[in-house]
Design a protein around this motif. Structure first.
Motif, short mmCIF file in Angstrom:
data_model
loop_
_atom_site.label_atom_id
_atom_site.label_comp_id
_atom_site.label_asym_id
_atom_site.label_seq_id
_atom_site.Cartn_x
_atom_site.Cartn_y
_atom_site.Cartn_z
N ALA A 506 0.83 -1.22 0.00
CA ALA A 506 0.00 0.00 0.00
C ALA A 506 0.86 1.26 0.00
O ALA A 506 0.45 2.30 -0.53
CB ALA A 506 -0.93 0.01 1.20
N ARG A 507 2.06 1.18 0.61
CA ARG A 507 2.91 2.35 0.70
C ARG A 507 3.26 2.90 -0.68
O ARG A 507 3.28 4.11 -0.89
CB ARG A 507 4.19 1.98 1.45
CG ARG A 507 5.15 3.13 1.73
CD ARG A 507 4.55 4.15 2.69
NE ARG A 507 4.01 5.32 2.00
CZ ARG A 507 3.25 6.23 2.58
NH1 ARG A 507 2.89 6.11 3.84
NH2 ARG A 507 2.81 7.25 1.90
N LYS A 508 3.53 1.97 -1.63
CA LYS A 508 3.86 2.41 -2.99
C LYS A 508 2.67 3.14 -3.63
O LYS A 508 2.84 4.17 -4.29
CB LYS A 508 4.25 1.21 -3.85
CG LYS A 508 4.58 1.58 -5.30
CD LYS A 508 4.94 0.37 -6.12
CE LYS A 508 5.29 0.78 -7.55
NZ LYS A 508 4.24 1.56 -8.21
N GLU A 509 1.46 2.60 -3.43
CA GLU A 509 0.28 3.25 -3.99
C GLU A 509 0.05 4.62 -3.35
O GLU A 509 -0.34 5.58 -4.03
CB GLU A 509 -0.95 2.36 -3.81
CG GLU A 509 -0.85 0.98 -4.44
CD GLU A 509 -0.61 1.04 -5.94
OE1 GLU A 509 -1.05 2.02 -6.58
OE2 GLU A 509 0.05 0.13 -6.47
N LEU A 510 0.29 4.72 -2.05
CA LEU A 510 0.10 6.00 -1.37
C LEU A 510 1.14 7.02 -1.79
O LEU A 510 0.86 8.24 -1.81
CB LEU A 510 0.13 5.79 0.15
CG LEU A 510 -1.07 5.02 0.71
CD1 LEU A 510 -0.90 4.77 2.21
CD2 LEU A 510 -2.37 5.78 0.45
N ASP A 511 2.36 6.55 -2.11
CA ASP A 511 3.36 7.48 -2.66
C ASP A 511 2.88 8.03 -4.00
O ASP A 511 3.08 9.22 -4.30
CB ASP A 511 4.70 6.76 -2.84
CG ASP A 511 5.40 6.48 -1.52
OD1 ASP A 511 5.03 7.13 -0.52
OD2 ASP A 511 6.30 5.61 -1.48
N ASP A 512 2.22 7.15 -4.78
CA ASP A 512 1.64 7.63 -6.05
C ASP A 512 0.53 8.65 -5.78
O ASP A 512 0.38 9.64 -6.52
CB ASP A 512 1.07 6.45 -6.84
CG ASP A 512 2.15 5.58 -7.45
OD1 ASP A 512 3.31 6.03 -7.50
OD2 ASP A 512 1.83 4.45 -7.87
N VAL A 513 -0.27 8.41 -4.74
CA VAL A 513 -1.32 9.35 -4.38
C VAL A 513 -0.73 10.71 -4.04
O VAL A 513 -1.26 11.77 -4.45
CB VAL A 513 -2.16 8.81 -3.20
CG1 VAL A 513 -3.09 9.90 -2.65
CG2 VAL A 513 -2.97 7.61 -3.64
N LEU A 514 0.38 10.72 -3.29
CA LEU A 514 1.02 11.99 -2.93
C LEU A 514 1.45 12.75 -4.19
O LEU A 514 1.24 13.96 -4.31
CB LEU A 514 2.25 11.73 -2.04
CG LEU A 514 1.98 11.60 -0.55
CD1 LEU A 514 3.25 11.18 0.18
CD2 LEU A 514 1.47 12.92 0.00
#
Length: 654
Positions: A506-514
């Motif tokens: 999920a961390r990778k997806e949230l970095d994309d969200v940022l």
């Protein structure tokens, strides 16, 4: 408008000059030329040059002192206006009373017509300035409105991504708000829906005829008319039986009307408009479906037009009306001098009164009475009444179309000439009366027509401002839908995915969200009036990543070099919209994105499988937006669907 006003002034000045040229003073032509130049450029040195020519015409050629009126009028337009009194005094010393009156009248007319040109230019400049100000104010209002809502929501989403808590609800609400805002901005105008209709009908192979005759913004009526147009065009595309379609808009009796006609249904009952008739009726309008004599199905919607606020008269008509009164009184005084009696004063007073009361529009009764008063007294008053005919020529020029007015004016001049012959007047004097009839008519027409133009400009002063606000709304709607809407949809997708994954993935997806929230903030600034350039190549890589996240196999084949400029940005926006459509309107498993350069144009194609049936899909705002953007670059957009595959193709010259 300025050119039209200037033409009227030149014609009136030429009429005055023709009187003196016909009397044997060629210098009057030079005086006329200088007058036109002064009205156009206002160079101070033209006034003394005109004075030399005018006085030379009087002293050397024996011209009437009336020609000095050009000099007096020019002086009235300068800071040296008191010298106009000296010119009038010199005219009184050099000539008899009748031409002195003519000199004063010419001075007033020259001054009045030239000032009316200034008035028209001032009103026009004010309209343009108001439009620029209105657009800037609306841009700031939109920016504040969006920053207060979407700006705070994006900050909340970014905070959640940093702390490892994907805020799906805020992302979903932000996307809904962006779409709702875009829809509300679009609702003021029918233009986006007409663009969408054109794209849909072109893709369906239907020949179109679009005639736009309404003024915008439409206000509340815009959204309903857009819904009617959308539904009617969707039905045409769904049935696939129409070959021609005509879309018309017009205003009539306080209503704005939309009419869609096509040849694709056997009976009017074939049309399906859902609950739109009830909605239109609730808004105080009517929605009807009928079959014309030539077998065309016609859908017609009529809604109350948005009432515009009355514009107060700021005095723009005071000057021409005062000058008209002075001219009428002056010409009447000349007639009384020739008559040597006050008996003609009564019918003259009636004519002057009617002229001032009935100055524009079609007044057949008033024109008929004036015609009787113009010709009936000629046997009684003789030569002194011949000059009155010009009072009739002016209103006819103003009230009737030129095709009808010119023959009537020619007939009036012919009657004056015939009367002069019957009265035994010398030929030169008869010619002078005939020319004076035309000149007087032109003066009356010129004063009132310029006043009418100035009034029309003033009353429509808010038109460009309203158009600028509508254009600002449409620009914001396009950017909200094409730029920010795409990014918010991608953020929502990433947040939903991150919620379902374990912490590490999920961390990778949230970095994309940022990173996407940062992009969304840039998009938000673009929507608020800023300018942002996009790269088609960068957008293609972003599209591949986003589609892959949704489990769609992507084949990317870019065959173009660096584009730069508007072409790169526009095609980047097209690709964003195409990818959003793949996610929203299909169950795609495979998507192919290709670009190629051929015959001086770059071509972008996005093709996906899993396309849903067209019956379930209504007119797309995105298709209309993209058509508008591509048309601005002389590009074109095409969409097609067959065998479960949907393809969008955009071509832009480079």
């Amino acid at each position: 408008m300025h050119k039209r006003a200037m033409l009227i002034v030149v014609v009136v000045f030429a009429g005055f000059a023709s009187v003196y040229v016909a009397a044997g003073s060629p210098l009057a032509l030079a005086v006329f030329g200088v007058q036109v130049a002064f009205a156009r450029w206002r160079s101070w040195w033209l006034v003394p040059l005109q004075a030399v020519l005018a006085y030379g015409s009087v002293l050397l050629s024996g011209s009437s002192v009336g020609v000095l009126g050009f000099v007096g009028g020019s002086l009235l337009l300068t800071r040296l206006w008191p010298l106009a009194l000296a010119v009038a005094a010199s005219a009184a010393l050099l000539g008899p009373t009748d031409p002195v009156i003519s000199m004063v009248l010419i001075s007033l007319v020259v001054y009045g017509l030239t000032k009316m040109i200034d008035r028209i230019d001032e009103v026009n400049a004010a309209r343009l300035a108001l439009a620029v100000t209105a657009a800037a104010e609306e841009r700031l209002r939109i920016a504040a409105e969006l920053s207060a809502g979407l700006g705070r929501a994006l900050a909340t989403i970014a905070d959640g991504a940093r702390t490892g808590d994907p805020d799906v609800e805020t992302a979903r609400r932000s996307l809904a708000e962006a779409r709702a805002a875009a829809a509300s901005y679009r609702a003021m105008s029918l233009a986006p829906e007409i663009s969408t209709a054109k794209a849909m009908l072109t893709a369906a192979g239907v020949t179109m005829d679009v005639r736009v005759g309404h003024a915008e913004p439409l206000g509340p009526a815009g959204a309903l008319l857009a819904a009617v147009l959308r539904e009617a065009v969707t039905e045409i595309v769904r049935r696939r039986t129409a070959t021609t379609c005509r879309i018309e808009t017009f205003t009539e009796a306080g209503t704005v009307c939309l009419r869609v006609s096509h040849d694709g249904a056997r009976t009017a009952g074939d049309e399906s408009l859902g609950d739109l008739p009830a909605q239109v009726e609730a808004a105080g309008g009517t929605l009807t479906v009928g079959l014309t004599d030539d077998a065309l199905v016609t859908v017609e919607a009529r809604l109350p037009a948005t009432a515009s606020e009355p514009v107060p008269d700021t005095g723009g008509s005071v000057l021409p009306m005062a000058l008209l009164a002075a001219v009428l009184v002056g010409f009447s005084a000349k007639a009384l001098l020739v008559a040597g009696s006050l008996w003609p004063a009564v019918p003259l007073a009636v004519i002057v009164f009617m002229q001032l009361r009935s100055v524009e529009g079609r007044h057949p009764v008033a024109l008929s009475i004036m015609a009787v008063l113009t010709f009936a007294p000629i046997p009684l008053f003789g030569q002194s009444w011949l000059g009155v005919a010009g009072f009739l020529a002016g209103p006819i020029l103003l009230a009737l179309p030129w095709a009808a007015a010119l023959p009537l004016v020619a007939a009036i001049v012919a009657v004056v000439a015939a009367a002069g012959v019957l009265l035994g007047l010398p030929v030169p004097l008869t010619v002078n009366y005939a020319i004076s009839t035309v000149v007087t008519g032109l003066v009356v027409y010129g004063l009132l027509k310029l006043a009418q133009l100035a009034r029309e400009l003033h009353e429509s002063r808010d038109g460009p401002a309203r158009a600028a606000v509508v254009e600002e709304h449409l620009r914001a709607a396009r950017d909200l839908h094409d730029l920010l809407g795409h990014t918010l949809a991608a953020i929502l997708l990433k947040c939903e995915l991150a919620r379902r994954l374990d912490a590490g993935r999920a961390r990778k997806e949230l970095d994309d969200v940022l990173s996407m929230t940062e992009q969304a903030m840039l998009d938000l600034r673009t929507v608020s009036g800023g300018h942002r350039e996009l790269s088609l190549a960068t957008e293609a890589e972003s599209a591949r990543s986003l589609l892959a996240t949704a489990g769609i196999d992507v084949q990317l084949d870019l065959g173009h070099d660096t584009l730069g400029g508007e072409a790169d940005t526009t095609l980047g926006i097209v690709l964003r919209e195409a990818v959003t459509n793949v996610l929203r309107h299909s169950s795609a498993r495979r998507c192919t994105i290709t670009t190629s350069v051929r015959d001086g144009a770059v071509r972008l194609s996005v093709r996906n499988d899993g396309a849903r049936a067209t019956e379930g899909r209504r007119g797309s705002a995105g298709i209309g937006n993209l058509t508008t953007r591509l048309t601005a670059l002389d590009g074109r957009l095409a969409v097609s669907q067959e065998d479960g595959c949907f393809e969008l193709t955009a071509t832009v010259p480079i």
